[in-house]
Design a protein around this motif. Structure first.
Motif, PDB file in Angstrom:
ATOM      1  N   TYR A   1       3.374  82.318  65.085  1.00  0.00           N
ATOM      2  CA  TYR A   1       4.089  83.589  64.938  1.00  0.00           C
ATOM      3  C   TYR A   1       3.922  84.439  66.192  1.00  0.00           C
ATOM      4  N   GLU A   2       2.677  84.540  66.670  1.00  0.00           N
ATOM      5  CA  GLU A   2       2.389  85.384  67.829  1.00  0.00           C
ATOM      6  C   GLU A   2       3.121  84.906  69.074  1.00  0.00           C
ATOM      7  N   ASP A   3       3.290  83.602  69.206  1.00  0.00           N
ATOM      8  CA  ASP A   3       3.975  83.050  70.379  1.00  0.00           C
ATOM      9  C   ASP A   3       5.475  83.259  70.293  1.00  0.00           C
ATOM     10  N   VAL A   4       6.040  82.992  69.131  1.00  0.00           N
ATOM     11  CA  VAL A   4       7.495  83.109  68.961  1.00  0.00           C
ATOM     12  C   VAL A   4       7.961  84.543  69.176  1.00  0.00           C
ATOM     13  N   TYR A   5       7.197  85.499  68.651  1.00  0.00           N
ATOM     14  CA  TYR A   5       7.622  86.907  68.727  1.00  0.00           C
ATOM     15  C   TYR A   5       6.879  87.685  69.809  1.00  0.00           C
ATOM     16  N   ALA A   6       6.325  86.962  70.781  1.00  0.00           N
ATOM     17  CA  ALA A   6       5.527  87.597  71.835  1.00  0.00           C
ATOM     18  C   ALA A   6       6.299  88.666  72.597  1.00  0.00           C
ATOM     19  N   ASN A   7       7.596  88.487  72.764  1.00  0.00           N
ATOM     20  CA  ASN A   7       8.405  89.426  73.554  1.00  0.00           C
ATOM     21  C   ASN A   7       9.233  90.383  72.700  1.00  0.00           C
ATOM     22  N   VAL A   8       8.959  90.371  71.393  1.00  0.00           N
ATOM     23  CA  VAL A   8       9.688  91.240  70.470  1.00  0.00           C
ATOM     24  C   VAL A   8       8.776  92.390  70.050  1.00  0.00           C
ATOM     25  N   PRO A   9       9.234  93.651  70.162  1.00  0.00           N
ATOM     26  CA  PRO A   9       8.401  94.788  69.728  1.00  0.00           C
ATOM     27  C   PRO A   9       7.949  94.605  68.282  1.00  0.00           C
ATOM     28  N   GLU A  10       6.729  94.985  67.986  1.00  0.00           N
ATOM     29  CA  GLU A  10       6.175  94.773  66.651  1.00  0.00           C
ATOM     30  C   GLU A  10       7.049  95.378  65.561  1.00  0.00           C
ATOM     31  N   ALA A  11       7.660  96.491  65.850  1.00  0.00           N
ATOM     32  CA  ALA A  11       8.502  97.156  64.842  1.00  0.00           C
ATOM     33  C   ALA A  11       9.734  96.326  64.488  1.00  0.00           C
ATOM     34  N   ASP A  12      10.122  95.435  65.407  1.00  0.00           N
ATOM     35  CA  ASP A  12      11.323  94.620  65.191  1.00  0.00           C
ATOM     36  C   ASP A  12      11.017  93.220  64.672  1.00  0.00           C
ATOM     37  N   ARG A  13       9.746  92.925  64.519  1.00  0.00           N
ATOM     38  CA  ARG A  13       9.367  91.588  64.061  1.00  0.00           C
ATOM     39  C   ARG A  13       9.421  91.509  62.523  1.00  0.00           C
ATOM     40  N   PRO A  14       9.660  90.305  62.006  1.00  0.00           N
ATOM     41  CA  PRO A  14       9.533  90.135  60.550  1.00  0.00           C
ATOM     42  C   PRO A  14       8.056  90.219  60.161  1.00  0.00           C
ATOM     43  N   LYS A  15       7.803  90.394  58.891  1.00  0.00           N
ATOM     44  CA  LYS A  15       6.436  90.501  58.421  1.00  0.00           C
ATOM     45  C   LYS A  15       5.658  89.223  58.694  1.00  0.00           C
TER      46      LYS A  15
ATOM     47  N   LEU B   1      12.506  79.233  71.454  1.00  0.00           N
ATOM     48  CA  LEU B   1      12.229  79.989  70.229  1.00  0.00           C
ATOM     49  C   LEU B   1      12.040  81.471  70.542  1.00  0.00           C
ATOM     50  N   GLN B   2      11.384  81.764  71.662  1.00  0.00           N
ATOM     51  CA  GLN B   2      11.231  83.164  72.074  1.00  0.00           C
ATOM     52  C   GLN B   2      12.593  83.773  72.417  1.00  0.00           C
TER      53      GLN B   2
ATOM     54  N   ILE C   1      15.431  82.881  71.188  1.00  0.00           N
ATOM     55  CA  ILE C   1      16.147  83.066  69.928  1.00  0.00           C
ATOM     56  C   ILE C   1      15.646  84.334  69.229  1.00  0.00           C
ATOM     57  N   ALA C   2      14.327  84.525  69.208  1.00  0.00           N
ATOM     58  CA  ALA C   2      13.758  85.718  68.582  1.00  0.00           C
ATOM     59  C   ALA C   2      14.246  86.993  69.263  1.00  0.00           C
ATOM     60  N   GLU C   3      14.479  86.909  70.581  1.00  0.00           N
ATOM     61  CA  GLU C   3      14.953  88.071  71.349  1.00  0.00           C
ATOM     62  C   GLU C   3      16.465  88.212  71.333  1.00  0.00           C
ATOM     63  N   GLY C   4      17.168  87.201  70.818  1.00  0.00           N
ATOM     64  CA  GLY C   4      18.628  87.255  70.787  1.00  0.00           C
ATOM     65  C   GLY C   4      19.293  86.771  72.052  1.00  0.00           C
ATOM     66  N   LYS C   5      18.545  86.065  72.908  1.00  0.00           N
ATOM     67  CA  LYS C   5      19.109  85.557  74.159  1.00  0.00           C
ATOM     68  C   LYS C   5      19.776  84.193  73.974  1.00  0.00           C
ATOM     69  N   GLN C   6      19.167  83.338  73.173  1.00  0.00           N
ATOM     70  CA  GLN C   6      19.729  82.034  72.819  1.00  0.00           C
ATOM     71  C   GLN C   6      20.059  82.087  71.338  1.00  0.00           C
ATOM     72  N   THR C   7      21.142  81.422  70.947  1.00  0.00           N
ATOM     73  CA  THR C   7      21.619  81.578  69.571  1.00  0.00           C
ATOM     74  C   THR C   7      20.945  80.628  68.592  1.00  0.00           C
ATOM     75  N   MET C   8      20.791  79.371  68.974  1.00  0.00           N
ATOM     76  CA  MET C   8      20.215  78.387  68.055  1.00  0.00           C
ATOM     77  C   MET C   8      19.593  77.232  68.812  1.00  0.00           C
ATOM     78  N   THR C   9      18.803  76.459  68.084  1.00  0.00           N
ATOM     79  CA  THR C   9      18.269  75.206  68.598  1.00  0.00           C
ATOM     80  C   THR C   9      18.221  74.217  67.444  1.00  0.00           C
ATOM     81  N   VAL C  10      17.898  72.973  67.754  1.00  0.00           N
ATOM     82  CA  VAL C  10      17.697  71.970  66.711  1.00  0.00           C
ATOM     83  C   VAL C  10      16.229  71.573  66.729  1.00  0.00           C
ATOM     84  N   TYR C  11      15.594  71.766  65.608  1.00  0.00           N
ATOM     85  CA  TYR C  11      14.162  71.501  65.447  1.00  0.00           C
ATOM     86  C   TYR C  11      13.954  70.040  65.082  1.00  0.00           C
ATOM     87  N   LYS C  12      13.225  69.334  65.945  1.00  0.00           N
ATOM     88  CA  LYS C  12      12.933  67.913  65.738  1.00  0.00           C
ATOM     89  C   LYS C  12      11.411  67.753  65.710  1.00  0.00           C
ATOM     90  N   PRO C  13      10.817  67.671  64.537  1.00  0.00           N
ATOM     91  CA  PRO C  13       9.362  67.541  64.468  1.00  0.00           C
ATOM     92  C   PRO C  13       8.863  66.362  65.314  1.00  0.00           C
TER      93      PRO C  13
END
Length: 360
Positions: free
Chosen positions: A344-358, A267-268, A270-282
């Protein structure tokens, strides 16, 4: 006279004990079964293959938590990706007197002998997440594995309709890997036949190991001079290996990389644009329903299931299959974060705050 009387009494007792007919094995077994208190605390055994990946740690914790929640004793073993150890684990669980057995198999074929042992003792068996090659299963519970393979390939085709593909499959001993491979190739076949895409290389990765996927990706990139547009990868652990290989060659974000499991690292990425997609299996619903099904089977309660066809063996087994969701950068907020699966904090941990969604 007292001595004679004592001898006669002992002789009579001996005669009576010898004359009493021995209980048959079946009678003994049934009597042993009757001694079990129907209101006793049930014991469920869960023979896991591994907890090395985050996804399987989630399964372990969710299974254990639900057992505690409904006051069921659970004994969980971990085989560390070794068939022999898993076989010994199952033997130990049966010795401990589990009322139902859940197996996440390392090897689909070898695990069938474990099913045989349990069924010989009248213990119901659930194949968890991965399909065991046995027609004796009481239940196969998983996510929609063929759909996962289909969604991965469809996503790849939608985003890279033309170009060179590399297929990275899971372990050849795992039926899920084979099922996904079949589904992926069925989706890709028209594009392959028309020449729009070309599968340059494909490989099953032993034990789904990320380091082996990394090695395969590096070798393939070298062989084809980096002229690869898509790596169709069957899980997130291996996708991480591919992402590492691409980063070493300055190709981060330039090549499509698929995955499955929605692990936090994926997920991180994907947020950074390194991996394109995953399949979410609860995972929590899967583990919870597995425990509930085990309890019902232990009590002799019928389950509501649908037949799942094992193409390799050409037989059906009862199944419960949960739905899955495609996740990419566009819907991270509306899926894994909204569901509380990831923070949210974990998924976007490596994304600059300015680039994160709200933040929600």
């Amino acid at each position: 006279m007292k001595v004679k009387a004592t001898i006669l009494a002992l002789t009579a007792l001996l005669f009576i004990s010898c004359a009493a007919p021995p209980a048959s094995n079946n009678t003994a077994n049934s009597q042993a079964g009757k001694t079990k208190d129907p209101n006793r605390k049930l014991k469920i055994g869960f023979a896991m293959d591994t907890v090395k990946e985050e996804r399987w740690q989630r399964d372990h914790d969710a299974f254990e938590a639900h057992c505690k929640e409904i006051n069921v004793e659970c004994v969980i073993t971990v085989a560390d990706n070794k068939s022999d150890k898993q076989s010994n684990d199952v033997d130990n669980l049966l010795t401990q007197g589990v009322d139902a057995l859940v197996i996440a198999p390392h090897d689909a074929t070898q695990a069938a002998t474990m099913v045989d042992k349990a069924k010989a003792q009248g213990i119901p068996v659930i194949s968890y997440d991965r399909l065991i090659d046995s027609p004796k299963l009481d239940l196969y519970i998983s996510h929609q594995v063929p759909i996962i393979g289909k969604k991965i390939a469809e996503y790849a085709l939608q985003h890279v309709p033309e170009g060179n593909y590399v297929m990275v499959y899971g372990a050849s001993t795992d039926n899920n890997a084979l099922i996904m491979k079949t589904a992926q190739l069925e989706v890709l076949k028209p594009a392959v036949d028309s020449g729009k895409i070309k599968i340059l290389a494909e490989q099953n990765i032993n034990d789904w190991k990320p380091e082996l996927a990394l090695n395969f990706a590096e070798n393939t990139l070298t062989q084809f001079n980096d002229n690869i547009q898509a790596f169709v990868v069957s899980n997130d652990g291996m996708a991480g290996g591919v992402v590492s290989a691409l980063a070493k060659r300055g190709l981060t974000g330039k090549v499509l990389v698929t995955g499955q499991d929605a692990g936090i690292e994926a997920l991180q990425n994907i947020a950074e644009g390194k991996q394109t997609m995953t399949v979410y299996k609860p995972i929590i619903p899967l583990a919870t329903q597995a425990v509930d099904a085990a309890v019902k089977l232990a009590k002799g309660v019928a389950l509501s299931t649908t037949p799942f066809h094992n193409d390799k063996k050409n037989w059906d087994v009862p199944s419960i299959l949960l739905e899955v969701t495609v996740v990419d950068k566009s819907n991270l907020m509306d899926t894994v974060i909204k569901d509380g699966y990831a923070k949210y904090e974990d998924v976007y941990a490596n994304v600059p705050e300015a680039d994160r969604p709200k933040k929600p």
